[in-house]
Design a protein around this motif. Structure first.
Motif, mmCIF file in Angstrom:
data_model
loop_
_atom_site.group_PDB
_atom_site.id
_atom_site.type_symbol
_atom_site.label_atom_id
_atom_site.label_comp_id
_atom_site.label_asym_id
_atom_site.label_seq_id
_atom_site.Cartn_x
_atom_site.Cartn_y
_atom_site.Cartn_z
ATOM 1 N N VAL A 96 -26.633 3.911 52.745
ATOM 2 C CA VAL A 96 -26.036 3.010 51.762
ATOM 3 C C VAL A 96 -26.664 3.201 50.380
ATOM 4 O O VAL A 96 -25.980 3.087 49.351
ATOM 5 C CB VAL A 96 -26.165 1.539 52.214
ATOM 6 C CG1 VAL A 96 -25.658 0.579 51.130
ATOM 7 C CG2 VAL A 96 -25.386 1.309 53.509
ATOM 8 N N ALA A 97 -27.955 3.525 50.335
ATOM 9 C CA ALA A 97 -28.645 3.688 49.049
ATOM 10 C C ALA A 97 -27.941 4.688 48.120
ATOM 11 O O ALA A 97 -27.727 4.382 46.936
ATOM 12 C CB ALA A 97 -30.106 4.086 49.279
ATOM 13 N N PRO A 98 -27.554 5.869 48.600
ATOM 14 C CA PRO A 98 -26.852 6.803 47.701
ATOM 15 C C PRO A 98 -25.500 6.273 47.223
ATOM 16 O O PRO A 98 -25.078 6.574 46.101
ATOM 17 C CB PRO A 98 -26.665 8.059 48.571
ATOM 18 C CG PRO A 98 -27.686 7.951 49.646
ATOM 19 C CD PRO A 98 -27.819 6.483 49.909
ATOM 20 N N ILE A 99 -24.828 5.490 48.059
ATOM 21 C CA ILE A 99 -23.544 4.902 47.666
ATOM 22 C C ILE A 99 -23.748 3.946 46.492
ATOM 23 O O ILE A 99 -22.944 3.900 45.558
ATOM 24 C CB ILE A 99 -22.897 4.158 48.856
ATOM 25 C CG1 ILE A 99 -22.656 5.113 50.029
ATOM 26 C CG2 ILE A 99 -21.601 3.484 48.437
ATOM 27 C CD1 ILE A 99 -21.784 6.302 49.702
ATOM 28 N N ALA A 100 -24.842 3.184 46.540
ATOM 29 C CA ALA A 100 -25.149 2.263 45.447
ATOM 30 C C ALA A 100 -25.366 3.035 44.146
ATOM 31 O O ALA A 100 -24.861 2.637 43.085
ATOM 32 C CB ALA A 100 -26.390 1.441 45.795
ATOM 33 N N ALA A 101 -26.099 4.134 44.225
ATOM 34 C CA ALA A 101 -26.367 4.928 43.027
ATOM 35 C C ALA A 101 -25.089 5.565 42.484
ATOM 36 O O ALA A 101 -24.845 5.567 41.272
ATOM 37 C CB ALA A 101 -27.400 6.004 43.338
ATOM 38 N N GLN A 102 -24.267 6.093 43.376
ATOM 39 C CA GLN A 102 -23.020 6.747 42.951
ATOM 40 C C GLN A 102 -22.084 5.774 42.261
ATOM 41 O O GLN A 102 -21.364 6.143 41.329
ATOM 42 C CB GLN A 102 -22.327 7.367 44.165
ATOM 43 C CG GLN A 102 -23.047 8.567 44.762
ATOM 44 C CD GLN A 102 -22.561 8.905 46.159
ATOM 45 O OE1 GLN A 102 -21.495 8.443 46.603
ATOM 46 N NE2 GLN A 102 -23.341 9.699 46.893
ATOM 47 N N ASN A 103 -22.102 4.526 42.708
ATOM 48 C CA ASN A 103 -21.177 3.526 42.169
ATOM 49 C C ASN A 103 -21.831 2.550 41.195
ATOM 50 O O ASN A 103 -21.187 1.615 40.724
ATOM 51 C CB ASN A 103 -20.535 2.752 43.320
ATOM 52 C CG ASN A 103 -19.598 3.616 44.141
ATOM 53 O OD1 ASN A 103 -18.443 3.801 43.790
ATOM 54 N ND2 ASN A 103 -20.112 4.166 45.247
ATOM 55 N N ALA A 147 -38.756 5.682 53.197
ATOM 56 C CA ALA A 147 -37.877 6.449 52.316
ATOM 57 C C ALA A 147 -36.977 5.583 51.446
ATOM 58 O O ALA A 147 -36.414 6.070 50.462
ATOM 59 C CB ALA A 147 -37.024 7.411 53.142
ATOM 60 N N VAL A 148 -36.811 4.305 51.782
ATOM 61 C CA VAL A 148 -36.010 3.419 50.926
ATOM 62 C C VAL A 148 -36.713 3.208 49.589
ATOM 63 O O VAL A 148 -36.073 3.106 48.540
ATOM 64 C CB VAL A 148 -35.755 2.072 51.631
ATOM 65 C CG1 VAL A 148 -35.211 1.028 50.655
ATOM 66 C CG2 VAL A 148 -34.770 2.254 52.779
ATOM 67 N N THR A 149 -38.038 3.146 49.607
ATOM 68 C CA THR A 149 -38.803 2.983 48.378
ATOM 69 C C THR A 149 -38.643 4.224 47.510
ATOM 70 O O THR A 149 -38.900 5.340 47.964
ATOM 71 C CB THR A 149 -40.284 2.741 48.691
ATOM 72 O OG1 THR A 149 -40.421 1.491 49.376
ATOM 73 C CG2 THR A 149 -41.123 2.697 47.423
ATOM 74 N N GLY A 150 -38.207 4.033 46.283
ATOM 75 C CA GLY A 150 -38.019 5.155 45.372
ATOM 76 C C GLY A 150 -36.747 5.941 45.605
ATOM 77 O O GLY A 150 -36.563 7.014 45.026
ATOM 78 N N ALA A 151 -35.843 5.434 46.449
ATOM 79 C CA ALA A 151 -34.614 6.169 46.752
ATOM 80 C C ALA A 151 -33.791 6.423 45.490
ATOM 81 O O ALA A 151 -33.299 7.528 45.269
ATOM 82 C CB ALA A 151 -33.780 5.414 47.782
ATOM 83 N N ASN A 152 -33.629 5.397 44.678
ATOM 84 C CA ASN A 152 -32.961 5.508 43.383
ATOM 85 C C ASN A 152 -33.151 4.196 42.640
ATOM 86 O O ASN A 152 -33.593 3.208 43.227
ATOM 87 C CB ASN A 152 -31.469 5.864 43.522
ATOM 88 C CG ASN A 152 -30.709 4.885 44.400
ATOM 89 O OD1 ASN A 152 -30.591 3.705 44.073
ATOM 90 N ND2 ASN A 152 -30.208 5.365 45.541
#
Length: 399
Positions: A126-133, A146-151
């Motif tokens: 889900v983290a990359p989806i948040a960044a993309q949108n 890995a969630v820490t610093g994801a974006n």
């Protein structure tokens, strides 16, 4: 917990300085209510978490905590300023594909704040989806580091695995020259725990080795013998599944629990009877248990849920973060991010701080012991570690 939850997760100069000063002020999220954005429109918040599946019990605690936290942070109004906070709950069943689909659907409907993620695998998708949108994402009980610093769009409302392991390290003081054994099952779960102990405790000077058992093992005497022969100063147990009661019984009967400090993670209350007679002889690292703290937030949560369990605080903190973001950011996601970065607030566990550099959530952790037996076990805190004491190393923001 570490143990178990890892099964189932990192302007102008004047403007930046003003934002930093505002963000680092310690306080409750209900202190202000600017409520920017369209004053007539609700603040849409999507909660995508495990209502069903293997982690449904964790998800249940999360949503109970969230609703209690929302009530606390808005002083019972459910609003930010004049804007109602509108919740949409979606079950991801612990499936990353379902979570991604749900997140995209919510974003398509104008939702700018997504929270939840009971499972680590879900949070990482889900983290990359948040960044993309370009929407705000606040991960929940997912413990993966890995969630820490994801974006820059991704935050977390729970603890991460590093904080579990550094709490385990606190049981032996200075690790330099100490011997640590990791007892775990073969497979990814055991690999992750062994790697974490080697990195955190081994990196601090301890010699770390492991005793690994096949996931299918039902006879644990040979493994108990290996552990006793190793004579560790600390035995770190990472175990999941239905063989746990037999494993703990064997370690107890073979004298392992009497010969060294044995540490494992304290999972949800429903799991406590699996420790059997060994329960009172184990040292527990703990994210949270009922009575671990005595804060205004914990009192408010307890008044709502009666008995606070492991992941109630994660939901409560998520609601506090959502309210903070909406109060300060209105409908502007970049302003939401600025409002959260560096912010300290009083949560269920105590003082919580969102590290600006990588969005790690610095928070207290606990050493705990069980007294009683079976379904009557009671947990008590032996020591509380501050957020600074359990802070993970800062990581570079990936996006």
């Amino acid at each position: 917990m570490t143990v178990r939850t890892t099964r189932r997760v990192f302007l102008s100069a004047a403007t930046m300085m003003a934002a930093a000063l505002a963000a680092t002020a310690c306080g409750s999220p209900q202190d202000t209510a600017t409520g920017g954005g369209d004053s007539a429109a609700p603040v849409k918040v999507g909660l995508v978490y495990s209502q069903s599946g293997a982690l449904a019990s964790y998800g249940k605690q999360y949503i109970e905590g969230f609703k209690a936290g929302l009530d606390f942070a808005t002083k019972g109004t459910g609003k930010v300023g004049d804007r109602k906070i509108e919740l949409t709950e979606v079950d991801d069943a612990g499936d990353p594909a379902k979570a991604v689909s749900a997140a995209k659907d919510l974003i398509g409907k104008g939702t700018k704040i997504i929270a939840g993620s009971t499972a680590s695998g879900v949070a990482l998708q889900v983290a990359p989806i948040a960044a993309q949108n370009k929407v705000l994402f606040i991960s929940g009980p997912a413990a993966t580091d890995a969630v820490t610093g994801a974006n820059k769009y991704t935050f977390r409302s729970g603890r991460q695995s590093y904080q579990d392991v550094v709490t385990a390290k606190s049981f032996i003081g200075d690790p330099a020259g100490k011997k640590v054994v990791v007892f775990a099952q073969d497979g990814a779960f055991g690999d992750a725990n062994e790697a974490a102990v080697k990195a955190v405790i081994g990196g601090a000077g301890a010699t770390v080795s492991s005793v690994r058992a096949p996931a299918s093992a039902t006879e644990f005497t040979p493994f108990a013998s290996q552990i006793k022969t190793a004579k560790p100063d600390l035995l770190f147990v990472a175990w999941a599944g239905t063989t746990a009661p037999a494993m703990w019984q064997t370690l107890d009967q073979q004298g392992v629990l009497a010969s060294t400090t044995v540490v494992t993670g304290l999972d949800i209350r429903a799991s406590w009877p699996t420790f059997g007679a060994a329960g009172t002889k184990i040292s527990f690292l703990s994210h949270y248990f009922d009575g671990a703290s005595d804060t205004e937030a914990s009192k408010a949560l307890k008044a709502t849920v009666n008995t606070i369990d492991l992941f109630h605080p994660d939901g409560f903190a998520a609601a506090q973060m959502v309210v903070r973001a909406a109060q300060e950011g209105g409908d502007d996601v970049d302003k939401m991010i600025t409002a959260l970065e560096g912010w300290s607030f009083d949560g269920v566990k105590g003082k919580m701080t969102i590290r600006a550099a990588d969005h790690a959530l610095l928070q207290p952790m606990f050493q705990a012991k069980l007294t009683g037996s079976g379904t009557e076990f009671t947990a008590t805190a032996q020591k509380s570690l501050t957020g600074d004491e359990t802070a993970p190393p800062a990581v570079a923001m990936k996006g």
